[in-house]
Design a protein around this motif. Sequence first.
Motif, PDB file in Angstrom:
ATOM      1  N   THR A 119       0.860  -1.369  -0.053  1.00 33.94           N
ATOM      2  CA  THR A 119      -0.135   0.170   0.252  1.00 33.94           C
ATOM      3  C   THR A 119       1.367   1.126  -0.570  1.00 33.94           C
ATOM      4  N   GLN A 121       3.670   0.806  -0.763  1.00 28.17           N
ATOM      5  CA  GLN A 121       4.570   1.696  -2.371  1.00 28.17           C
ATOM      6  C   GLN A 121       3.559   2.071  -3.431  1.00 28.17           C
ATOM      7  N   GLN A 122       1.920   2.039  -3.394  1.00 30.43           N
ATOM      8  CA  GLN A 122       1.010   2.767  -4.023  1.00 30.43           C
ATOM      9  C   GLN A 122       1.354   3.777  -3.671  1.00 30.43           C
ATOM     10  N   LEU A 125       4.104   5.634  -5.334  1.00 35.72           N
ATOM     11  CA  LEU A 125       4.050   6.547  -6.799  1.00 35.72           C
ATOM     12  C   LEU A 125       2.667   7.458  -7.368  1.00 35.72           C
ATOM     13  N   ALA A 126       1.912   7.385  -6.658  1.00 36.22           N
ATOM     14  CA  ALA A 126       1.195   7.664  -6.854  1.00 36.22           C
ATOM     15  C   ALA A 126       1.776   9.613  -5.845  1.00 36.22           C
ATOM     16  N   LEU A 165       3.565  -6.832  -5.730  1.00 34.77           N
ATOM     17  CA  LEU A 165       4.783  -4.997  -6.159  1.00 34.77           C
ATOM     18  C   LEU A 165       4.814  -5.112  -6.863  1.00 34.77           C
ATOM     19  N   LEU A 168       1.837  -4.725  -9.263  1.00 32.74           N
ATOM     20  CA  LEU A 168       1.960  -2.876  -9.264  1.00 32.74           C
ATOM     21  C   LEU A 168       2.754  -1.730 -10.612  1.00 32.74           C
ATOM     22  N   TYR A 172       2.326  -0.245 -13.717  1.00 33.16           N
ATOM     23  CA  TYR A 172       2.661   1.289 -14.048  1.00 33.16           C
ATOM     24  C   TYR A 172       3.964   1.502 -15.511  1.00 33.16           C
TER      25      TYR A 172
END
Length: 246
Positions: A119, A121-122, A125-126, A165, A168, A172
């Motif tokens: 979570t 890590q996302q 990125l966001a 991960l 994700l 991306y």
Amino acid sequence: MANRPLEGRLALVTGASRGIGAATALALGQAGAHVVLTARTAGGLEEVEDRIHAAGGTATIAPLDLAENDSIARLATAIAGRWKALDLLVLNAAMLGTLTPVPAIDGKEFAKLFTLNVTAQQAMLAAFDPMLRASDDARVVGLTSSVGQRPRAYWGAYGASKAALESLLLSYADEMKAISKVRVAIVDPGATATAMRARAYPGEDAATLQQPEDVAAAILRLVSEPFVTGFRLRVAGSARDQAEAV
């Protein structure tokens, strides 16, 4: 420029207070990047910052817990207020959790592990996607483990988080192909002498393993040259890794 291929670049490294994160931050700083260091331990970050400065580099520390509410948003706001673009994001922070049979996984620990390993890590990125897109040639490097692709007994919780991960990161990477100059790579360090490895394999002879500096050197080589987004690097430096790679 040959010795400082990242001159003028901005890098952000998570889990930078020790191990692979600290070694990577030092390598990037020596290569010319200004490195923002994040981890929960301020003392460890200060030591790494001092080492970077002693080596002729520059760094900024940002002690925080990536799993805490709003910590990532606050970090992104602070960095965006000082710099226009982020050229390199190294997602290294992670927790191992308890190695145990799948039916015995503790639900609370499992949720905590996924909060940090997936979570957060996302969320990174966001939060940093706009700054990455603002770079003329950005890199995202995510640290993984072989158990993310090759499940192993008792490693179910950690392996599941690394598999998530990787999914994700590769999603991306695919999204970035047509719309930006953001390249994504997944790095599997292999058997490396870190505190996490020592917890997983108590009594193991660290002399048989590669060192964090070996992994950092491989990451520096990777980000210093162009690569196809979605690239996967297995660092097979130790005798054990070289045997497994055959």
